[in-house]
Motif scaffolding. Structure first.
Motif, PDB file in Angstrom:
ATOM      1  N   ILE A 396       0.464  -1.124   0.325  1.00  0.00           N
ATOM      2  CA  ILE A 396       0.187  -0.472   0.078  1.00  0.00           C
ATOM      3  C   ILE A 396       0.731   1.849  -0.048  1.00  0.00           C
ATOM      4  O   ILE A 396       0.619   2.340  -0.642  1.00  0.00           O
ATOM      5  CB  ILE A 396      -0.963  -0.193   1.559  1.00  0.00           C
ATOM      6  CG1 ILE A 396      -1.644  -1.160   1.096  1.00  0.00           C
ATOM      7  CG2 ILE A 396      -1.603   1.697   1.326  1.00  0.00           C
ATOM      8  CD1 ILE A 396      -2.703  -1.061   2.373  1.00  0.00           C
ATOM      9  N   PRO A 409      -6.717   1.102   3.764  1.00  0.00           N
ATOM     10  CA  PRO A 409      -6.718  -0.547   3.084  1.00  0.00           C
ATOM     11  C   PRO A 409      -6.060  -1.604   3.365  1.00  0.00           C
ATOM     12  O   PRO A 409      -6.274  -2.350   2.652  1.00  0.00           O
ATOM     13  CB  PRO A 409      -6.395   0.481   1.913  1.00  0.00           C
ATOM     14  CG  PRO A 409      -5.579   1.810   1.677  1.00  0.00           C
ATOM     15  CD  PRO A 409      -4.965   1.844   2.811  1.00  0.00           C
ATOM     16  N   THR A 413      -6.951  -5.099   2.529  1.00  0.00           N
ATOM     17  CA  THR A 413      -5.974  -6.291   1.435  1.00  0.00           C
ATOM     18  C   THR A 413      -5.698  -7.286   2.032  1.00  0.00           C
ATOM     19  O   THR A 413      -5.414  -7.677   0.610  1.00  0.00           O
ATOM     20  CB  THR A 413      -5.303  -4.555   1.096  1.00  0.00           C
ATOM     21  OG1 THR A 413      -5.766  -3.431   0.672  1.00  0.00           O
ATOM     22  CG2 THR A 413      -4.227  -5.058   0.116  1.00  0.00           C
ATOM     23  N   THR A 416      -8.455  -9.399   0.074  1.00  0.00           N
ATOM     24  CA  THR A 416      -9.672  -8.903  -1.415  1.00  0.00           C
ATOM     25  C   THR A 416      -7.701  -8.974  -2.448  1.00  0.00           C
ATOM     26  O   THR A 416      -7.879  -9.998  -3.370  1.00  0.00           O
ATOM     27  CB  THR A 416      -9.321  -7.793  -1.508  1.00  0.00           C
ATOM     28  OG1 THR A 416      -8.537  -6.831  -0.808  1.00  0.00           O
ATOM     29  CG2 THR A 416     -10.649  -7.477  -1.045  1.00  0.00           C
ATOM     30  N   PHE A 417      -6.454  -9.020  -1.758  1.00  0.00           N
ATOM     31  CA  PHE A 417      -5.463  -9.008  -2.613  1.00  0.00           C
ATOM     32  C   PHE A 417      -5.342 -10.507  -2.825  1.00  0.00           C
ATOM     33  O   PHE A 417      -5.649 -10.942  -3.908  1.00  0.00           O
ATOM     34  CB  PHE A 417      -4.597  -8.808  -1.729  1.00  0.00           C
ATOM     35  CG  PHE A 417      -3.241  -8.626  -2.700  1.00  0.00           C
ATOM     36  CD1 PHE A 417      -3.151  -7.284  -3.373  1.00  0.00           C
ATOM     37  CD2 PHE A 417      -2.557  -9.616  -3.346  1.00  0.00           C
ATOM     38  CE1 PHE A 417      -1.950  -7.163  -4.065  1.00  0.00           C
ATOM     39  CE2 PHE A 417      -1.345  -9.316  -3.730  1.00  0.00           C
ATOM     40  CZ  PHE A 417      -0.814  -8.367  -4.810  1.00  0.00           C
ATOM     41  N   HIS A 563     -15.837  -4.698  -5.416  1.00  0.00           N
ATOM     42  CA  HIS A 563     -14.654  -4.445  -5.478  1.00  0.00           C
ATOM     43  C   HIS A 563     -14.456  -2.935  -5.355  1.00  0.00           C
ATOM     44  O   HIS A 563     -14.353  -2.098  -4.698  1.00  0.00           O
ATOM     45  CB  HIS A 563     -13.394  -4.879  -5.820  1.00  0.00           C
ATOM     46  CG  HIS A 563     -12.314  -4.802  -5.102  1.00  0.00           C
ATOM     47  ND1 HIS A 563     -11.059  -4.454  -5.947  1.00  0.00           N
ATOM     48  CD2 HIS A 563     -11.980  -4.984  -4.184  1.00  0.00           C
ATOM     49  CE1 HIS A 563     -10.268  -4.219  -5.079  1.00  0.00           C
ATOM     50  NE2 HIS A 563     -10.658  -4.969  -3.669  1.00  0.00           N
ATOM     51  N   GLY A 567     -15.230  -0.108  -2.076  1.00  0.00           N
ATOM     52  CA  GLY A 567     -14.179   1.153  -2.052  1.00  0.00           C
ATOM     53  C   GLY A 567     -14.967   2.732  -2.193  1.00  0.00           C
ATOM     54  O   GLY A 567     -14.303   3.318  -1.076  1.00  0.00           O
ATOM     55  N   THR A 820      -2.985  -8.705 -10.097  1.00  0.00           N
ATOM     56  CA  THR A 820      -3.893  -7.869  -8.952  1.00  0.00           C
ATOM     57  C   THR A 820      -3.084  -6.093  -8.186  1.00  0.00           C
ATOM     58  O   THR A 820      -3.887  -6.124  -7.424  1.00  0.00           O
ATOM     59  CB  THR A 820      -3.890  -9.146  -7.716  1.00  0.00           C
ATOM     60  OG1 THR A 820      -3.644 -10.187  -8.732  1.00  0.00           O
ATOM     61  CG2 THR A 820      -4.490  -9.579  -6.444  1.00  0.00           C
ATOM     62  N   HIS A 824      -5.534  -2.908  -7.729  1.00  0.00           N
ATOM     63  CA  HIS A 824      -6.141  -2.684  -5.620  1.00  0.00           C
ATOM     64  C   HIS A 824      -5.474  -1.347  -6.095  1.00  0.00           C
ATOM     65  O   HIS A 824      -6.662  -0.189  -5.178  1.00  0.00           O
ATOM     66  CB  HIS A 824      -5.043  -2.523  -4.828  1.00  0.00           C
ATOM     67  CG  HIS A 824      -5.642  -4.311  -4.006  1.00  0.00           C
ATOM     68  ND1 HIS A 824      -6.242  -5.176  -5.243  1.00  0.00           N
ATOM     69  CD2 HIS A 824      -6.515  -4.806  -3.362  1.00  0.00           C
ATOM     70  CE1 HIS A 824      -6.735  -6.532  -4.191  1.00  0.00           C
ATOM     71  NE2 HIS A 824      -7.093  -6.258  -3.500  1.00  0.00           N
ATOM     72  N   TRP A 825      -4.851  -0.899  -7.001  1.00  0.00           N
ATOM     73  CA  TRP A 825      -3.836   0.687  -6.577  1.00  0.00           C
ATOM     74  C   TRP A 825      -4.487   1.569  -7.462  1.00  0.00           C
ATOM     75  O   TRP A 825      -5.273   2.605  -6.675  1.00  0.00           O
ATOM     76  CB  TRP A 825      -2.155   0.354  -7.321  1.00  0.00           C
ATOM     77  CG  TRP A 825      -1.593  -0.061  -6.189  1.00  0.00           C
ATOM     78  CD1 TRP A 825      -1.640  -0.258  -5.499  1.00  0.00           C
ATOM     79  CD2 TRP A 825       0.167   0.122  -6.958  1.00  0.00           C
ATOM     80  NE1 TRP A 825      -0.597  -0.852  -4.197  1.00  0.00           N
ATOM     81  CE2 TRP A 825       0.301  -0.366  -5.549  1.00  0.00           C
ATOM     82  CE3 TRP A 825       0.902   0.514  -7.964  1.00  0.00           C
ATOM     83  CZ2 TRP A 825       2.239  -0.865  -6.007  1.00  0.00           C
ATOM     84  CZ3 TRP A 825       2.389   0.128  -7.758  1.00  0.00           C
ATOM     85  CH2 TRP A 825       2.744  -0.425  -6.519  1.00  0.00           C
ATOM     86  N   PHE A 828      -9.375  -0.341  -7.469  1.00  0.00           N
ATOM     87  CA  PHE A 828     -10.271   0.372  -5.654  1.00  0.00           C
ATOM     88  C   PHE A 828      -9.570   1.015  -5.162  1.00  0.00           C
ATOM     89  O   PHE A 828     -10.318   1.762  -4.239  1.00  0.00           O
ATOM     90  CB  PHE A 828      -9.320  -1.692  -4.845  1.00  0.00           C
ATOM     91  CG  PHE A 828      -9.925  -1.493  -3.624  1.00  0.00           C
ATOM     92  CD1 PHE A 828     -11.004  -1.493  -3.163  1.00  0.00           C
ATOM     93  CD2 PHE A 828      -8.663  -1.554  -2.986  1.00  0.00           C
ATOM     94  CE1 PHE A 828     -11.133  -1.680  -1.916  1.00  0.00           C
ATOM     95  CE2 PHE A 828      -9.465  -1.586  -1.074  1.00  0.00           C
ATOM     96  CZ  PHE A 828     -10.918  -1.399  -1.018  1.00  0.00           C
ATOM     97  N   GLN A 829      -8.193   1.511  -4.930  1.00  0.00           N
ATOM     98  CA  GLN A 829      -7.945   3.149  -4.219  1.00  0.00           C
ATOM     99  C   GLN A 829      -8.567   4.309  -4.284  1.00  0.00           C
ATOM    100  O   GLN A 829      -8.390   5.304  -3.625  1.00  0.00           O
ATOM    101  CB  GLN A 829      -6.743   2.107  -3.251  1.00  0.00           C
ATOM    102  CG  GLN A 829      -6.459   0.739  -2.157  1.00  0.00           C
ATOM    103  CD  GLN A 829      -4.596   0.644  -2.592  1.00  0.00           C
ATOM    104  OE1 GLN A 829      -4.141   0.641  -1.914  1.00  0.00           O
ATOM    105  NE2 GLN A 829      -3.977   1.758  -3.094  1.00  0.00           N
TER     106      GLN A 829
END
Length: 868
Positions: A396, A409, A413, A416-417, A563, A567, A820, A824-825, A828-829
């Protein structure tokens, strides 16, 4: 031990620290041990060489230099350095003098021993070369003397010499040269030269002396050790015969130019033998002295190796303490040090208790004073981690450190990751390999952590051992759902499909080379689906890829929408925590509505299709048969174009998933369109209105309290809570920039919802690619060779295992990991995470020592490569 916050960063406070000069060192040392205080540099405008404790830092650097010298000598003798796994406390200032004296004594002793050893080795080398010269030259002389009798040449006539071809003869006993009946006295020099320089040395002698010098040489078989460099070198013994002082001078200059070493060699054989015996005696004595010197050096280095690790830790702690004390200011009386530091609010009691305990141990009556002060500065972000959560937090923070008190997060994470990785990588066998590898690192983590020779890649894998472990476990979970293990299926419950043909019909179909089809309307056993995952019968089906495509594609969209929706929900938690009601009204609500009426609605249609339409093709239920099921993608496109489903259907089929679908979809499109101007203009217009109200209030000269309330409203503050993103000036609010920023933000969100949803299709694509690669590898390597190779199957299996680990586990695993990470980066974030904070970096001796050890290894590794 208090409970640490995991959902958002710790609450921080800026404190002012007052320490007595006598106890400041001990207090900073104690704070460095607990690692909870980040000191601010109050002397940033002062040059580093003009600060108060610069002399102490120089002394520490000098001690580090001496320790590096001692460590180098220890490694030169291949002596293991003892690591007692201890954490010694920082020595007191008065103990620093003892350490300096100890290091000075050891360095001087080792340098003296090394100097004496080098002198002894140089003498040993010279004696060894003299021994070889005496031995080889004696052979030269003996060969020449065996060439003719020892009588004088005058006793033999010239005719006899001519008949033998000996017109030029060297008489070794008298060093006389006979030419046409005349005896000539010859001179000679002997020495050694490097073997690689011999050919050039010989050519130079020939050119300069015009062939008037006779060279005889022989190799020294065993290599000799150079005392200066310690390298093994090969040399040759040579002897040069010449006539006259002029040639002698030239020969010596050439020898000097080629760094050849000349040694005295007696002319008489008796003198040479006596000299050789003396040289051998001296060599034996030197061997004894050198052995004793080496033993003494070894004993000193062994004693140093037992303590050098602790000494290095102590010196680094001392240096860090004085470096931190340079951040402090001195008061007027020069008896107190004043500093500022960031500390977690929840750890204030522990810090104060540490300061009090330290001052009591120092014998001081005045403890350190820690006062919390108000500030408008943005505090650093502190997210406490342990060995399990550290790897995820690093992922993160690589994207960006969270703003102060912004939601973290990391807790989400952690689940989810690895889950999304497992969806892409789903294979029981490959996941099990990752689990075994990660489990090995987890079980032996203490032993592996102590190794200082780990490479950069190995450290990355070890740091993410718990991430790899969870990724492997979730891969096994997804592999169970896909029923996929090394491209094969596991028949746990037995297939729930059964043939709906008689034996005669099956034989007829096979005889005519026709395919056997399983009709879902009559082929399900008891009309129940497979209990868990996918039925193993699909593994041998020719249309397996079409079924898996449809299943995994819809699954990826469902996971992606869930997902991103999660967020967006976290953004609401952020706004609520910072009390930004304006952002909730004009940002969160329009975004969540826009996303739900379009993309969540598409997911709902998928579930409606799965529930409403059956796999059977019953004549009484044609409307819910598979051939009447509408396409979701076509339905979504027609929804955006305000069109009905134009696909031709049977008369019995319905044109929609449910009644009133067209009207509801028009309402959804209207809602999504209305959300766009709210996102685009809501916040800028609101702040513009509030700015005008503020100007009117100032024009009427209202009291300061009312003005402050309006200022807070303009900047998005409620109840005096400060906006962490930016502090706007109410009088000079950049409205134009605000409109531009909001326009970019709106366009990014609208287009991002479409592109981000499509981006989650990588879950489907990579899962399909991984399964196909696994199947191809099994088919090409194992299936085609298992019946033909016989005993060679053992080697074929080894090749398959190697390719599986290197390609399907390592390379495909790295690819799935990067995808993945991207989900997330970006997907999601970006919905809730700004990531513009500053990382909390306290004075922590433990981390300081680990970073110093890593930097030492990196600094020494290139040197090893050059040495090799």
């Amino acid at each position: 031990m208090r409970k640490k916050s995991v959902f958002r960063s710790e609450e921080m406070a800026l404190c002012q620290l007052f320490l007595q000069s006598d106890t400041a060192y001990s207090c900073v040392a104690a704070l460095g041990e607990i690692g909870l205080v980040q000191f601010r540099d109050l002397n940033s405008e002062i040059n580093a060489f003009q600060r108060k404790f610069v002399d102490e830092i120089r002394r520490c650097e000098e001690m580090e230099r001496k320790l590096n010298y001692l460590e180098k000598e220890i490694k030169k003798d291949s002596i293991p350095i003892y690591d007692k796994d201890e954490n010694p406390k920082a020595p007191l200032p008065r103990q620093m003098v003892d350490l300096e004296a100890t290091f000075e004594k050891l360095e001087n002793e080792l340098r003296e021993v090394n100097k004496n050893a080098e002198a002894l080795e140089r003498s040993f080398l010279e004696l060894t070369e003299i021994k070889h010269i005496l031995h080889k030259t004696q052979i030269f002389f003996d060969e020449a003397e065996g060439f003719k009798p020892r009588q004088k040449i005058a006793k033999r006539d010239k005719q006899t010499l001519t008949s033998r071809g000996d017109e030029n003869v060297t008489l070794l006993g008298d060093e006389a040269f006979k030419t046409e009946g005349q005896a000539i006295k010859l001179g000679f020099v002997a020495g050694v030269v490097l073997r690689e320089r011999l050919s050039g040395f010989e050519r130079m002698l020939w050119r300069v002396c015009h062939g008037n010098v006779l060279l005889r040489q022989a190799e020294i078989v065993n290599p000799l050790q150079d005392p200066s460099s310690g390298d093994k070198v090969f040399k040759n013994v040579f002897i040069l015969f010449f006539q006259g002082d002029r040639l002698k001078s030239r020969v010596k200059k050439i020898c000097e130019g080629f760094h050849a070493t000349l040694y005295p060699c007696p002319e008489s054989p008796t003198d040479r033998r006596e000299m050789a015996m003396g040289v051998i005696t001296r060599i034996e004595d030197l061997n004894t002295v050198m052995k004793q010197t080496q033993n003494h050096r070894h004993r000193v280095l062994v004693a140093v190796a037992k303590n050098i690790k602790n000494w290095s830790i102590k010196v680094r702690k001392i240096k860090a303490i004085y470096h931190t004390l340079n951040f402090f200011n001195l008061d007027v009386t020069q008896k107190c040090l004043i500093g500022e530091c960031w500390v977690p609010v929840g750890d204030l009691e522990e810090i104060q208790s540490t300061l009090k305990q330290t001052t009591d141990q120092s014998g001081s009556n005045v403890p350190g004073i820690l006062n919390q002060i108000e500030t408008q500065e943005k505090p650093p972000t502190y997210n406490p981690t342990n060995k399990f959560t550290h790897g995820f937090q690093v992922l993160i923070d690589s994207y960006g450190v969270a703003l102060y008190r912004e939601i973290n997060p990391n807790p989400y994470t952690i689940i989810t990751f690895p889950f999304l990785f497992g969806v892409m990588f789903g294979d029981i066998g490959h996941g099990l390999i990752m689990v075994l590898f990660a489990s090995w690192m987890v079980i032996y983590e203490k032993k592996i952590a102590k190794r200082k020779s780990l490479g950069e890649i190995a450290k990355i894998f070890f740091g993410g051992r718990y991430v790899i472990l969870l990724m492997g476990l979730f891969s096994c979970h997804a592999g169970l759902i896909y029923n996929d293990i090394f491209s094969k299926s596991i028949n746990i419950f037995g297939s729930y499909w059964k043939p709906n043909y008689t034996a005669s019909e099956i034989s007829t179909l096979l005889r005519n080379n026709k395919e056997i089809q399983l009709n879902p309307s009559t082929a399900y056993f008891w009309q129940y689906p497979y209990p868990f995952g996918i039925d193993p019968i699909w593994q041998v089906s020719r249309n397996k890829i079409y079924v898996h495509n449809s299943f995994k594609m819809k699954l990826s969209i469902i996971f992606g929408v869930a997902h991103m929706l999660f967020g967006l929900s976290l953004s609401f938690i952020n706004f609520r925590f910072f009390k930004k009601k304006i952002n909730i009204i004009f940002e969160f609500i329009p975004q969540i509505l826009f996303f739900c009426v379009l993309f969540l609605y598409m997911v709902v249609l998928m579930f409606i299709k799965w529930i409403k339409y059956k796999a059977t093709d019953d004549a009484n239920e044609v409307a819910v048969s598979p051939r009447c099921a509408p396409y979701i993608l076509i339905t979504f496109i027609n929804m955006m174009l305000f069109k009905d489903d134009g696909r031709v259907k049977a008369v019995e089929c319905t044109e929609s998933f449910y009644k009133g679908q067209y009207s509801i979809q028009i309402v959804f499109i209207a809602i999504s369109v209305c959300c766009i101007p709210i996102l685009l203009l809501g916040i800028p217009i609101y702040k513009t209105i509030q700015l005008r109200k503020l100007k009117k209030l100032k024009a009427k000269q209202l009291n300061d309290n009312d003005i402050n309330n309006v200022e807070n409203a303009v900047n998005g503050h409620e109840d005096g809570v400060e906006d962490e993103e930016k502090n706007y000036d109410p009088e000079h609010l950049p409205i134009g920039e605000l409109f531009i920023h909001q326009t970019i933000h709106t366009i990014e969100f609208i287009l991002g919802t479409i592109s981000h949803t499509a981006s989650y299709l990588r879950l489907w694509a990579l899962s399909l690619a991984h399964a196909q690669l696994s199947e191809v590898l099994w088919t090409m390597v194992i299936s085609k060779t298992i019946r033909t190779m016989g005993y060679a199957f053992f080697f074929i299996f080894g090749a398959w295992a190697l390719l599986t680990i290197s390609i399907l586990v390592v390379m495909e695993g790295l690819s799935a990991f990067l995808h993945t990470l991207r989900l997330h980066w970006v997907e999601f974030q970006s919905k809730f995470y700004i990531g513009g904070g500053v990382l909390f970096r306290p004075l922590d001796f433990k981390k300081l020592i680990e970073e110093s050890s890593d930097s030492d290894v990196k600094r020494k590794e290139p040197k090893k490569v050059l040495d090799k």
